[in-house]
Scaffold this active site. Structure first.
Site, mmCIF file in Angstrom:
data_model
loop_
_atom_site.group_PDB
_atom_site.id
_atom_site.type_symbol
_atom_site.label_atom_id
_atom_site.label_comp_id
_atom_site.label_asym_id
_atom_site.label_seq_id
_atom_site.Cartn_x
_atom_site.Cartn_y
_atom_site.Cartn_z
ATOM 1 N N GLY A 162 0.735 -1.260 0.046
ATOM 2 C CA GLY A 162 0.050 0.060 -0.005
ATOM 3 C C GLY A 162 0.970 1.321 0.007
ATOM 4 O O GLY A 162 1.829 1.297 0.757
ATOM 5 N N VAL A 215 16.733 8.635 -0.851
ATOM 6 C CA VAL A 215 17.502 7.322 -1.259
ATOM 7 C C VAL A 215 18.371 7.823 -2.581
ATOM 8 O O VAL A 215 19.637 7.529 -2.601
ATOM 9 C CB VAL A 215 16.721 6.386 -1.557
ATOM 10 C CG1 VAL A 215 17.597 4.988 -2.353
ATOM 11 C CG2 VAL A 215 16.132 5.803 -0.185
ATOM 12 N N SER A 251 6.139 -6.661 1.953
ATOM 13 C CA SER A 251 7.060 -6.265 1.263
ATOM 14 C C SER A 251 8.602 -6.744 1.944
ATOM 15 O O SER A 251 9.506 -7.210 1.083
ATOM 16 C CB SER A 251 7.448 -4.892 0.893
ATOM 17 O OG SER A 251 5.980 -4.284 0.696
ATOM 18 N N THR A 297 3.850 2.700 5.758
ATOM 19 C CA THR A 297 2.527 2.247 5.518
ATOM 20 C C THR A 297 1.752 3.121 6.615
ATOM 21 O O THR A 297 2.420 3.514 7.690
ATOM 22 C CB THR A 297 2.353 0.615 6.178
ATOM 23 O OG1 THR A 297 0.912 0.663 6.493
ATOM 24 C CG2 THR A 297 3.356 0.282 7.191
ATOM 25 N N ASP A 329 -0.564 2.090 8.529
ATOM 26 C CA ASP A 329 -1.215 1.457 9.762
ATOM 27 C C ASP A 329 0.028 1.677 10.987
ATOM 28 O O ASP A 329 -0.529 1.364 12.031
ATOM 29 C CB ASP A 329 -1.409 0.177 9.439
ATOM 30 C CG ASP A 329 -2.320 -0.079 8.599
ATOM 31 O OD1 ASP A 329 -3.078 0.998 8.266
ATOM 32 O OD2 ASP A 329 -2.663 -1.117 7.867
ATOM 33 N N ARG A 343 -6.447 -2.868 9.402
ATOM 34 C CA ARG A 343 -7.029 -4.207 9.194
ATOM 35 C C ARG A 343 -6.517 -4.794 10.300
ATOM 36 O O ARG A 343 -7.262 -5.851 11.059
ATOM 37 C CB ARG A 343 -6.124 -4.764 7.805
ATOM 38 C CG ARG A 343 -7.010 -5.856 7.251
ATOM 39 C CD ARG A 343 -6.541 -6.090 5.965
ATOM 40 N NE ARG A 343 -5.236 -5.800 5.663
ATOM 41 C CZ ARG A 343 -4.723 -5.604 4.496
ATOM 42 N NH1 ARG A 343 -5.494 -5.930 3.385
ATOM 43 N NH2 ARG A 343 -3.296 -5.255 4.250
ATOM 44 N N SER A 377 -24.500 14.245 21.263
ATOM 45 C CA SER A 377 -23.888 13.474 19.955
ATOM 46 C C SER A 377 -22.799 12.863 20.380
ATOM 47 O O SER A 377 -22.286 13.087 21.479
ATOM 48 C CB SER A 377 -23.637 14.599 18.918
ATOM 49 O OG SER A 377 -22.476 15.451 19.448
HETATM 50 O O1 F6P Z 1 -1.929 0.310 4.086
HETATM 51 C C1 F6P Z 1 -2.406 -0.486 4.682
HETATM 52 C C2 F6P Z 1 -3.876 -0.520 4.452
HETATM 53 O O2 F6P Z 1 -4.166 0.595 4.616
HETATM 54 C C3 F6P Z 1 -4.895 -1.219 5.586
HETATM 55 O O3 F6P Z 1 -5.404 -0.625 6.647
HETATM 56 C C4 F6P Z 1 -6.045 -1.577 4.578
HETATM 57 O O4 F6P Z 1 -6.836 -2.661 5.254
HETATM 58 C C5 F6P Z 1 -5.404 -1.852 3.205
HETATM 59 O O5 F6P Z 1 -4.393 -1.035 3.352
HETATM 60 C C6 F6P Z 1 -6.294 -1.720 2.015
HETATM 61 O O6 F6P Z 1 -5.262 -1.693 1.276
HETATM 62 P P1 F6P Z 1 -5.860 -2.035 -0.438
HETATM 63 O O7 F6P Z 1 -7.038 -1.445 -0.695
HETATM 64 O O8 F6P Z 1 -4.441 -1.560 -1.272
HETATM 65 O O9 F6P Z 1 -5.819 -3.537 -0.463
#
Ligand code: F6P
Length: 328
Positions: free
Chosen positions: A15, A27, A109, A130, A132, A176, A220
């Protein structure tokens, strides 16, 4: 510095995340600074298999530090999971005189990089990229800070509608397998509750918490849910559940989705990318391989790539307690 490495290949894989371009720039320019060549490898490992390479110099990376995504493009290559695919990739690297790799990406990766190294003894360094933030060996991955800021900005806007209409919003954020985004953006955006993959909060506790909020005079509420949250219900199922049990709530759902992965990288991500990019190339030039560069206590550190892949990046449980206190 070792004299063995004359040309470094750089790729982005998995991602995309904001800050990847700043890392590519670092780099490429570190290679130029040390008078070695650099090749950009397009579309991650798939481009390596197809020989999709381009020579890069300091000027090839002008005006990209502020851009989201990755100019080298990214892919999840199924072919690289096969020995045949990796053989083709290795042959292309040899044919192009590339003798070391910098892989910018996440866990998958790095796993690919490790297998490749074990088969061909090919020098490789990983840079964690990433949104995440779920990689062992670094407190921050590229793109995480930017994603947090994006999420907070969007929830601030949602809060305007939530408070104007006395509504409850379930806001689903990415993650995820990891609750870093949900937990930190949730606290930053003042969420009433935060649901994450690492902890099962339970439906009863959620209802109890919402009842308490109502009783304390809140009209709310915002509940932030990581996409992989442990309760196991998605945002729409939670909406139905809450509406059944608390008909007094008018509930809406917002799935933030891929907007969290895009956009201009924050200053933090640009500086992080620059520091990690420099260290990645200089680590290769020092003759080292199979490490991930990361940031811990504001120091750039090396973690064996194997540990980065196998290790777990834990959430800070104190943040759950902080959220519980500040959201009463
Ligand atoms: O980059 C990680 C992430 O953002 C996860 O949290 C998410 O589930 C996933 O990518 C979704 O990625 P894609 O749509 O590229 O499969």
């Amino acid at each position: 510095m070792s004299v063995n490495i004359k040309k470094v290949g750089v790729l982005t894989s998995g991602g995309d995340s904001p800050g990847m371009n700043a890392a590519i720039r670092a780099v490429v320019r570190t290679c130029a600074f040390h008078n070695i060549e650099c090749a950009g490898i397009y579309r991650g490992y798939q481009g390596m298999i197809e020989g999709d390479f381009k020579e890069m110099n300091a000027r090839s990376v002008n005006n990209i530090i502020n851009k989201g995504g990755t100019i080298l493009k990214s892919a999840r290559s199924k072919e690289f999971m096969t020995a045949e695919g990796r053989k083709k990739a290795h042959q292309n690297l040899v044919d192009n005189n590339i003798d070391a790799l910098v892989v910018i990406g996440g866990n998958g990766s790095f796993t690919g990089a490790l297998i490749f190294n074990s088969e061909y003894n090919f020098p490789v360094i990983g840079i964690p990229g990433t949104i995440d933030n779920d990689i062992y060996g670094t407190s921050f991955t590229l793109g995480y800070d930017t994603a947090l800021n994006t999420v907070v900005e969007v929830i601030d806007k949602i809060r305007d509608t939530a408070s104007s209409h006395n509504r409850l919003f379930f806001v689903e954020v990415m993650g995820r397998d990891a609750g870093h985004i949900a937990l930190n953006a949730g606290i930053g955006a003042g969420a009433e509750e935060i649901l994450i993959p690492e902890e099962d909060m339970g439906l009863d506790r959620l209802l109890e918490s919402l009842r308490k909020s109502k009783a304390s005079g809140k009209s709310s509420s915002i509940v932030v849910i990581a996409e992989g949250d442990k309760i196991g219900k998605n945002a729409f199922e939670l909406k139905d559940y809450v509406e059944e049990n608390m008909p007094e709530y008018d509930v809406r759902v917002s799935i933030l989705g891929h907007m969290q992965r895009g956009g201009t990288p924050s200053c933090f991500d640009r500086v992080l990318a620059s520091r990690l990019g420099v260290k990645a190339v200089e680590t290769l030039l020092d003759g080292k391989s199979n490490y991930m560069v990361g940031l811990i206590k504001d120091e750039v550190v090396l973690t064996p790539l194997e540990n980065a892949v196998k290790g777990k990046s834990y959430i800070d449980k104190e943040l759950i307690r902080v959220s519980d206190i500040v959201s009463i």
